[in-house]
Design a protein around this motif. Structure first.
Motif, PDB file in Angstrom:
ATOM      1  N   MET A   1      -2.335   6.925  -7.535  1.00 39.49           N
ATOM      2  CA  MET A   1      -1.228   7.077  -6.589  1.00 39.49           C
ATOM      3  C   MET A   1       0.048   6.441  -7.132  1.00 39.49           C
ATOM      4  O   MET A   1       1.146   6.970  -6.952  1.00 39.49           O
ATOM      5  CB  MET A   1      -1.625   6.516  -5.227  1.00 39.49           C
TER       6      MET A   1
ATOM      7  N   ASP B   1      -3.676  -5.954  -5.749  1.00 39.62           N
ATOM      8  CA  ASP B   1      -4.326  -6.092  -4.448  1.00 39.62           C
ATOM      9  C   ASP B   1      -3.419  -6.988  -3.608  1.00 39.62           C
ATOM     10  O   ASP B   1      -3.284  -8.186  -3.895  1.00 39.62           O
ATOM     11  CB  ASP B   1      -5.711  -6.735  -4.663  1.00 39.62           C
ATOM     12  N   ALA B   2      -2.800  -6.413  -2.569  1.00 34.09           N
ATOM     13  CA  ALA B   2      -1.787  -7.162  -1.812  1.00 34.09           C
ATOM     14  C   ALA B   2      -2.354  -8.417  -1.156  1.00 34.09           C
ATOM     15  O   ALA B   2      -1.605  -9.316  -0.794  1.00 34.09           O
ATOM     16  CB  ALA B   2      -1.163  -6.251  -0.762  1.00 34.09           C
TER      17      ALA B   2
ATOM     18  N   GLY C   1       0.854  -1.194   0.000  1.00 32.13           N
ATOM     19  CA  GLY C   1       0.000   0.000   0.000  1.00 32.13           C
ATOM     20  C   GLY C   1       0.882   1.232   0.000  1.00 32.13           C
ATOM     21  O   GLY C   1       0.682   2.160   0.782  1.00 32.13           O
TER      22      GLY C   1
ATOM     23  N   ASP D   1       0.533  -1.306  -4.861  1.00 32.73           N
ATOM     24  CA  ASP D   1      -0.646  -0.533  -4.468  1.00 32.73           C
ATOM     25  C   ASP D   1      -1.793  -0.830  -5.430  1.00 32.73           C
ATOM     26  O   ASP D   1      -1.585  -1.149  -6.598  1.00 32.73           O
ATOM     27  CB  ASP D   1      -0.341   0.970  -4.458  1.00 32.73           C
ATOM     28  N   ILE D   2      -3.009  -0.636  -4.911  1.00 29.17           N
ATOM     29  CA  ILE D   2      -4.230  -0.918  -5.681  1.00 29.17           C
ATOM     30  C   ILE D   2      -4.681   0.324  -6.458  1.00 29.17           C
ATOM     31  O   ILE D   2      -5.606   0.243  -7.270  1.00 29.17           O
ATOM     32  CB  ILE D   2      -5.321  -1.394  -4.687  1.00 29.17           C
TER      33      ILE D   2
ATOM     34  N   ARG E   1       3.262   1.895   5.652  1.00 24.41           N
ATOM     35  CA  ARG E   1       2.826   3.046   6.456  1.00 24.41           C
ATOM     36  C   ARG E   1       1.341   3.248   6.152  1.00 24.41           C
ATOM     37  O   ARG E   1       0.968   3.904   5.203  1.00 24.41           O
ATOM     38  CB  ARG E   1       3.647   4.288   6.067  1.00 24.41           C
ATOM     39  N   GLY E   2       0.521   2.580   6.941  1.00 24.52           N
ATOM     40  CA  GLY E   2      -0.918   2.774   6.816  1.00 24.52           C
ATOM     41  C   GLY E   2      -1.534   2.179   5.562  1.00 24.52           C
ATOM     42  O   GLY E   2      -2.579   2.667   5.107  1.00 24.52           O
TER      43      GLY E   2
END
Ligand SMILES: C[S@@+](CC[C@H](N)C(=O)[O-])C[C@H]1O[C@@H](n2cnc3c(N)ncnc32)[C@H](O)[C@@H]1O
Length: 281
Positions: free
Chosen positions: A83, A103-104, A55, A78-79, A120-121
């Motif tokens: 970003m 999608d992890a 992410g 990241d999905i 991180r989040g």
């Protein structure tokens, strides 16, 4: 070819929410960067490490990891297309960084490839956390490390929660038609943000996903919302229909933030968990 199982999250992070994070990546980074010291101390990234950033968003932590793993490599997954597009453009020219869309929870990471996974989040948004951490764990070598930051439950008297609650109530009182800006227009995003807030659940999920040596540590740090109260309010209302917010409400919001103005910007203290674990076997 990557599969997406968290379709609601994919919609949110590829829609206006993800676009807002991409457009304001420096601002969001300013809010979260104060947790980096604790995250990177926990991750202990070495010069030759192969690192996975889950992410990764616009890639701020991916690039920091790449500086530490100067003779290794960092993959950000990241999905969110907007970003990742931002991450790729800001990372142009950095040789030991790459990005993957996926999608992890189900992304086909090469087995045993990484020495350490960080986030991180970016690990709260899975429908099935055990499956997601098991998938991330498979991408680690045996004994590989996991280190991530996730939100703690907002204490009723916690500074950031209290001040943001006040801004939200000023906004809704001014016009019931103006929804208070949320991290997402989708309610399930707010729910997901809190999904790892209970350390007992986090420990259980990680152990079920074949991680051991789980440690969950509270860390408090100031999040920076803007250069000054006016700048912070502009940013806050940019997440909703700003044109509908009356000027006197904007004034009241600025007044609410003024006590938190410092020479380093508008700082609100917030709390996270720093979670570390090791892949068993
Ligand atoms: C709160 S943002 C944090 C972004 C980044 N780590 C940072 O610190 O700026 C959460 C990130 O997780 C990503 N994300 C959400 N669900 C995901 C999933 N199932 N797989 C991969 N990434 C996901 C979002 O697209 C977003 O970039």
């Amino acid at each position: 070819m990557s599969t997406i199982v968290n379709t609601g999250q994919a919609d949110a992070w590829n829609g206006p929410v993800g676009q807002h994070w991409a457009d304001h990546h420096e601002r969001y980074d300013g809010m979260l960067a104060s947790f980096d010291e604790a995250l990177f101390a926990a991750a202990g990234i070495g010069e030759r490490d192969r690192v996975l950033d889950v992410g990764c968003g616009s890639g701020s932590t991916t690039r920091r990891a790449a500086r530490l793993a100067a003779r290794g490599h960092v993959v950000g997954v990241d999905i969110s297309e907007p970003m990742l597009a931002r991450a790729r453009s800001v990372s142009a020219g950095i040789k030991n960084v790459s990005y993957e869309w996926g999608d992890a929870q189900v992304h086909p990471f090469p087995a045993g490839r990484h020495d350490v996974a960080i986030s991180r989040g970016g690990v709260m948004f899975f429908a099935d956390h055990t499956a997601a951490f098991a998938n991330i764990g498979r991408s680690l070598r045996p004994g590989g490390r996991l280190a991530f930051v996730c939100p703690r439950p907002a204490a009723p008297d916690g500074e950031e929660g209290r001040v943001l609650g006040l801004l939200a109530s000023l906004l809704t009182a001014s016009s019931p038609r103006v929804p208070a800006p949320q991290p997402s227009t989708k309610a399930d995003l707010a729910t997901a943000m809190a999904s790892l807030a209970d350390p007992d659940r986090t420990r259980k999920v990680l152990e079920q996903a074949a991680f051991g040596s789980v440690a969950v540590t509270p860390v408090d740090a100031p999040t920076c919302w803007g250069r000054d109260a006016g700048d912070a309010v502009d940013f806050y209302v940019s997440r909703g229909p700003r044109a509908e917010v009356p000027e006197e409400t904007l004034d009241a919001m600025r007044a609410a933030l003024r006590p938190y103005e410092t020479d380093r910007g508008v700082l609100l203290s917030a709390g996270v968990w720093v979670v570390t674990a090791r892949r068993d076997g």
